[in-house]
Design a protein around this motif. Structure first.
Motif, PDB file in Angstrom:
ATOM      1  N   THR A 310       1.030  -1.189   0.100  1.00 34.33           N
ATOM      2  CA  THR A 310      -0.012  -0.030  -0.019  1.00 34.33           C
ATOM      3  C   THR A 310       0.875   1.237  -0.023  1.00 34.33           C
ATOM      4  O   THR A 310       0.128   2.305  -0.382  1.00 34.33           O
ATOM      5  N   THR A 317       5.934  -3.466  -7.977  1.00 39.56           N
ATOM      6  CA  THR A 317       4.525  -3.692  -7.681  1.00 39.56           C
ATOM      7  C   THR A 317       4.312  -5.075  -7.538  1.00 39.56           C
ATOM      8  O   THR A 317       3.095  -5.438  -7.054  1.00 39.56           O
ATOM      9  N   HIS A 343      -8.388  -0.546   0.361  1.00 39.77           N
ATOM     10  CA  HIS A 343      -7.372   0.273  -0.148  1.00 39.77           C
ATOM     11  C   HIS A 343      -7.176   0.057  -1.893  1.00 39.77           C
ATOM     12  O   HIS A 343      -6.309   0.636  -2.293  1.00 39.77           O
ATOM     13  N   PHE A 344      -7.814  -0.923  -2.216  1.00 38.13           N
ATOM     14  CA  PHE A 344      -8.003  -1.249  -3.828  1.00 38.13           C
ATOM     15  C   PHE A 344      -9.303  -1.031  -4.256  1.00 38.13           C
ATOM     16  O   PHE A 344     -10.049  -1.884  -4.442  1.00 38.13           O
ATOM     17  N   ILE A 348     -10.245  -6.873  -5.338  1.00 34.50           N
ATOM     18  CA  ILE A 348      -8.956  -7.876  -4.894  1.00 34.50           C
ATOM     19  C   ILE A 348      -9.271  -9.210  -5.647  1.00 34.50           C
ATOM     20  O   ILE A 348     -10.519  -9.769  -5.368  1.00 34.50           O
ATOM     21  N   GLU A 397      -6.846   0.037 -10.022  1.00 36.91           N
ATOM     22  CA  GLU A 397      -6.133   0.112  -8.924  1.00 36.91           C
ATOM     23  C   GLU A 397      -6.461  -1.232  -7.955  1.00 36.91           C
ATOM     24  O   GLU A 397      -7.459  -1.254  -7.151  1.00 36.91           O
ATOM     25  N   ALA A 398      -5.889  -2.401  -8.511  1.00 34.74           N
ATOM     26  CA  ALA A 398      -6.183  -3.521  -7.697  1.00 34.74           C
ATOM     27  C   ALA A 398      -5.337  -4.433  -7.586  1.00 34.74           C
ATOM     28  O   ALA A 398      -4.040  -4.020  -7.441  1.00 34.74           O
ATOM     29  N   LEU A 399      -5.578  -5.482  -6.427  1.00 34.05           N
ATOM     30  CA  LEU A 399      -4.534  -6.426  -6.091  1.00 34.05           C
ATOM     31  C   LEU A 399      -5.008  -7.794  -6.568  1.00 34.05           C
ATOM     32  O   LEU A 399      -6.084  -8.126  -6.422  1.00 34.05           O
ATOM     33  N   CYS A 421      -1.602  -1.184 -10.162  1.00 40.65           N
ATOM     34  CA  CYS A 421      -1.852  -2.644 -10.086  1.00 40.65           C
ATOM     35  C   CYS A 421      -0.900  -3.424  -9.096  1.00 40.65           C
ATOM     36  O   CYS A 421       0.324  -3.369  -9.761  1.00 40.65           O
ATOM     37  N   ARG A 422      -1.422  -3.888  -8.237  1.00 37.33           N
ATOM     38  CA  ARG A 422      -0.433  -4.644  -7.160  1.00 37.33           C
ATOM     39  C   ARG A 422      -0.572  -6.296  -7.311  1.00 37.33           C
ATOM     40  O   ARG A 422      -1.577  -6.631  -7.434  1.00 37.33           O
TER      41      ARG A 422
END
Length: 608
Positions: A310, A317, A343-344, A348, A397-399, A421-422
């Motif tokens: 985060t 990433t 946070h995403f 997720i 903006e995803a996990l 994206c993480r």
């Protein structure tokens, strides 16, 4: 539920009673009551005299039963005449050797109502509400219906007909209670449901649904030891395929459930102050399995993972959590992901790379599955799925959590993601050669191991023999999977003491094969973990397990392997990349005691 507007009200949910225009009717002795019950509950049908006799006395009535029947009918007519009026009257008509109950009522009013009929109609309504998962309405309707239950239906009324009605209504009563209690569970009123479910499970041990609901409620309230004991007892009793499927499905959730509340020793931390701002909308899609309940001594690990995922200052990433088989990488990744929902805003998403055998699942198919989870159609050409996945993730903006990612060749093609994206990767590979935030999990401390056993088994069992508990903890060597297996074994076998289990597990293969989950032994889990490396490196692992000291240098490894130091170093690094060795210092490695035991007791290798 009752209909007070009916001229004749018949109560069967308890002692039999009848009221005509609110005036109580004297129904006489039990067998006379049985005659009335059969007529009243026949819903206007004519009952031949022989059928009435069988309803009251059974298939072998005594001599003179026909005459006694006529006497009872005469007394019932007299009783109803005494309370009848010009507007409301009850007659028992005889037509060609058959009898029927006839009610005369004012125009527009129902003739007769039975609380038994209404009870069964309420059961049908509640069943429909359950099918639509309208749990508030289920709770309201079932509670209203159950409030009219006054005990055993047709109390002390004899005869097969009364017995059949009694059995049917008692079954409906149990079903309604189960619906009511399931509604409480779905509405997260688990504590309120447990006393009644316990009573049903005790008095009706053959009702699988009640056992399953009690298992779920106990588990949700953190009473895992009781849940596992009940699970073992229920599994032994219900052997059918359908029952076993339901039980096994529930078992997979016993140790993976959202907690009702966290405790200080088992708490999972929230995101740190340096994390990215929380999403303003709480509607982001989350496709994750449940968080694992009993997750101890990982606060520092989860804090580091959350910061890496985060913080805007993260250098990459990609975040990796790795460890040997049974170390809890999936648990750490899942529990961390659950803490990051806000946070995403892009969502997720989760993929388990071990659910389908690798030879049958291509990267394109995996990308297609993830695309569907993202709400996008799968491209018609398989080769386009991976490219399409990257394009869609670049806009979010995803996990993305890749679990059980034990082979780098499955992870690497997914890595070039957009900065927003993480990717969180959990598995038994350290992904050498790729830039990533790496977090290697270590064994649990002795205190954390004790906390884990206590949380699952209960303090009274764990503390009754401190020496035996210490021996079990020592045998598990801080491996969370092994400790969980010990805990589940004790919880599902309340007659076993910690000392008895420790005695069973002493000695090489007894420990590795004696500890198991529902489907796998610890030996099988460790055997699967070494498949990530080549046959040559598996041979190296077995030879290194024979080194007597717990840690060794590359020079000592080279001497045991009978190869050059440079080549031995490459072998050790390959094993470390697969989390089969852990680096302690430059050119110095260690091997987990249970993995050493597995390798040393596996097939012998010849050093040449």
């Amino acid at each position: 539920m009752s209909d007070d507007s009916a001229s004749l009200r018949v109560h069967v949910l308890g002692p039999l009673g009848a009221w005509l225009e609110e005036r109580s009717v004297d129904l006489g002795p039990p067998r006379q009551q049985a005659v009335f019950a059969s007529l009243a509950l026949s819903e206007g049908r004519r009952l031949p005299a022989p059928d009435l006799v069988r309803d009251v006395w059974g298939p072998h009535p005594p001599l003179g039963s026909q005459g006694t029947l006529r006497t009872y009918l005469s007394h019932l007519r007299t009783a109803f005449r005494s309370v009848s009026t010009q507007q409301a009257a009850v007659a028992i008509d005889a037509v060609n050797g058959s009898y029927v109950l006839h009610v005369t009522t004012p125009t527009g009013r129902p003739e007769m109502v039975s609380d038994g009929w209404q009870f069964e109609h309420a059961g049908a309504r509640v069943e429909g509400l359950c099918n639509t998962r309208s749990w508030d309405a289920v709770l309201h309707e079932s509670s209203q219906a159950l409030a009219h239950w006054q005990g055993t239906p047709l109390t002390r009324v004899p005869g097969p007909a009364a017995a059949a009605v009694r059995s049917r209504l008692e079954e409906q009563h149990l079903v309604l209670r189960e619906h009511q209690l399931e509604a409480r569970i779905r509405l997260e009123q688990h504590h309120d449901a447990i006393p009644d479910l316990t009573a049903i499970a005790h008095t009706h041990p053959d009702r699988l649904r009640a056992q399953l609901l009690l298992l779920e409620a106990l588990n949700a309230c953190g009473r895992l030891a009781e849940a596992l004991t009940l699970y073992a007892r229920t599994t032994a009793k219900f052997r059918g395929d359908a029952a076993q499927h339901q039980l096994q499905s529930l078992y997979t959730r016993l140790l993976a459930r959202p907690r009702v509340r966290a405790t200080s020793s088992l708490d999972v931390p929230t995101a740190t102050a340096s994390a990215r701002p929380a999403a303003s909308s709480g509607t982001a899609p989350v496709h994750l399995p449940p968080a694992v309940a009993y997750f101890v001594d990982r606060q520092l690990d989860t804090e580091r993972l959350e910061t890496a995922l985060t913080s805007p200052l993260s250098r990459t990433t990609v975040t990796l959590v790795a460890g040997m088989a049974g170390m809890g990488t999936s648990t750490a990744a899942l529990n961390t992901a659950h803490q990051l929902k806000r946070h995403f805003p892009g969502g997720i998403y989760y993929a388990d790379l071990r659910q389908t055998p690798r030879p049958n699942l291509t990267l394109g198919e995996l990308a297609g599955r993830l695309l569907r989870a993202l709400g996008h159609p799968k491209p018609s050409h398989p080769g386009a799925s991976l490219r399409a996945l990257h394009e869609h993730l670049a806009q979010r903006e995803a996990l993305l959590l890749l679990d059980n990612a034990d082979h780098a060749d499955w992870v690497v093609p997914l890595l070039p993601l957009a900065e927003a994206c993480r990717l969180l990767v959990a598995g038994r590979t350290t992904l050498p050669g790729w830039t990533a935030e790496r977090h290697l999990l270590n064994s649990l401390t002795t205190q954390a191991a004790h906390n884990l056993l206590t949380a699952i088994v209960g303090a009274h069992r764990i503390e009754e023999d401190p020496a035996a508990t210490a021996q079990l903890i020592s045998l598990c060597a801080g491996l969370p999977q092994a400790l969980q297996m010990v805990a589940v074994t004790l919880a599902t076998r309340p007659q076993w003491s910690p000392a008895a289990l420790a005695g069973r597990l002493k000695g090489g293969t007894g420990l590795l094969r004696g500890l198991r989950t529902e489907h796998h032994s610890l030996h099988a889990i460790l055997a699967d973990s070494e498949l990530a490396v080549s046959a040559e490196h598996r041979r190296t692992l077995r030879i290194l397990a024979g080194i007597p000291q717990p840690a060794f240098t590359t020079q000592e490894a080279a001497a045991s392997l009978k190869m050059t130091v440079a080549r031995a170093s490459r072998h050790c690094e390959a094993l470390a990349a697969a989390c089969l060795l852990h680096p302690l210092a430059p050119h110095r490695y260690g091997m987990h005691p249970l993995l050493r035991l597995y390798a040393a007791t596996s097939e012998k290798v010849q050093v040449t």
